[in-house]
Scaffold this active site. Sequence first.
Site, mmCIF file in Angstrom:
data_model
loop_
_atom_site.group_PDB
_atom_site.id
_atom_site.type_symbol
_atom_site.label_atom_id
_atom_site.label_comp_id
_atom_site.label_asym_id
_atom_site.label_seq_id
_atom_site.Cartn_x
_atom_site.Cartn_y
_atom_site.Cartn_z
ATOM 1 N N HIS A 14 0.044 -9.793 1.125
ATOM 2 C CA HIS A 14 0.711 -10.841 0.356
ATOM 3 C C HIS A 14 -0.320 -11.554 -0.517
ATOM 4 O O HIS A 14 -1.420 -11.868 -0.076
ATOM 5 C CB HIS A 14 1.338 -11.817 1.345
ATOM 6 N N SER A 67 5.778 -15.402 -3.981
ATOM 7 C CA SER A 67 6.173 -15.931 -2.677
ATOM 8 C C SER A 67 7.209 -17.040 -2.884
ATOM 9 O O SER A 67 8.266 -16.803 -3.453
ATOM 10 C CB SER A 67 4.937 -16.420 -1.921
ATOM 11 N N GLU A 110 2.527 -6.700 2.839
ATOM 12 C CA GLU A 110 2.673 -8.148 2.693
ATOM 13 C C GLU A 110 2.301 -8.903 3.971
ATOM 14 O O GLU A 110 1.581 -9.894 3.949
ATOM 15 C CB GLU A 110 4.125 -8.486 2.331
#
Length: 512
Positions: free
Chosen positions: A427, A210, A328
């Site tokens: 995610h 990320s 995600e």
Amino acid sequence: MTDVQDAVRELERTQVVQTTNGPVRGYCEDGLQVFKGLRYGAASVGALRFQPPVRPKPWTEVAEAVSLGAPAIQGGVPPGEKTGGRSNGDPAAPGQPATDEDCLFINVWTQGLTGKRPVMVWLHGGGFSNGSGGAAMYDGGNLARRGDVVTVTVNHRLNVFGYLHLGELGGHASSGQAGMLDIILVLEWVRDNIAAFGGDPSNVTIFGESGGGAKVSMLQAMPGAHGLFHKAIIQSGPGLRAVSLEAATRNAKAVLDALGVRPGDLGKLETISAAAVQDAGASVAAGNPMQGFSPCVDGEALPRDPFHPDAPAISAAVPVMIGTNKDEATLFIRSHPKFGEFTEEDLEKRAKDAVGDKAEALVAALRKRFPDYSPTHLISAVQTAQGMWGGSVTLAERKAAQDAGPVYMYMLTWETPVGRGALKCPHALEIPLVFDNVERARDFVGRGDDPQVLADQMSEAWLAFARTGDPNTAALPDWPAYDVSRRATMIFDLESHVDDDPMSDVRKILQS
């Protein structure tokens, strides 16, 4: 003293290690030598606030590296409070102290203090606003134990404290890169000291997820980081562009206005409370602390956008691995009151907002690919494709076009059963699998044997890449480097396989 510190002090201690900053001593745990809360930079307070980091004043007494150092002040969390929850970074490990401006600390795990092991330096997620190297899922012990590598996790300055660009307003030319310059100081510490911890300073991999993936992207375009790392892994965080100088300066001027400081009188910033600085930053971020402050193209520390319009020549030889998770965006929209109950009308509107005139074609392609997806999961699919997946494909294309260091692409498709499967493959799901930390993340990956099947595959691939720049292992089918003619992508699942140009119809719509 905390219960954690009390417990650690009962453990066998390591020998004293001499570093360029001073002598340190950690503790032994399950075959590893562990050093937590190692200071790599002086406290960035007072005259050092909004300045590039400096090394600490050398010490002569042995520093006891037995507990985590303070995380940086977090977006949305008052200074001096403890963090917790994914919205403020990943859940903290036991014993992590409260946040503080004095946050320049690292943690090291190694099997021994001699030898030349590959080094893996982890850059945490949380955008450029939140998170710390002390999160529970980032514990580097299992990775160090499994692959005989040295793992390092990092705390550095974040949000307004790390990325307030004052260079055009009378401040330091690279104040807007302070958080990234912290990471470069870590890499310099690794170069100068990691051999004393059994690591090889000529074989360093930077990896992150990320915001951490975006940091890995940024470092590949920063001259100050050149030569300090040799491989790079970008997990669900392609950093194609940085903030423009104009936008960063505009944000900085707004912060000064909120604090009542004139550009010609920046010395006042040294004495203003951290809470007031944070409040000013939050007001400028307009309620979105994950987007308000991040690295800008300042012409010096970061002279260009990381991967736009092409890949940076300075890191052309560095092998890169990049990838995403199938779903995600479920992690980001799960808190919406309508999660699980979005309508077709919601889907149409959100898709239009995301990709404009391409919305109808993109939704149709995703619906065909995922026929059992509800409008909620199709909204996630649109946002995932347009954002992290599309950006990762673009970065891989631009890296491959250099025809220098290889780039390898992956996608995780295994779905967590947690929450009755509502998150699918969200995610951050790959983090405990990559770190081989399944038991630390059962509330995320679920029960049973399946998560460990994925962890065995993924952690070994990451370790192989750290050793040689090639992620191929005996447990996986042949994984070719990525190029635009084949677009070979490793699909990680219970039975992993390579797919050429996965979601090609979606890619073509996004690139049309």
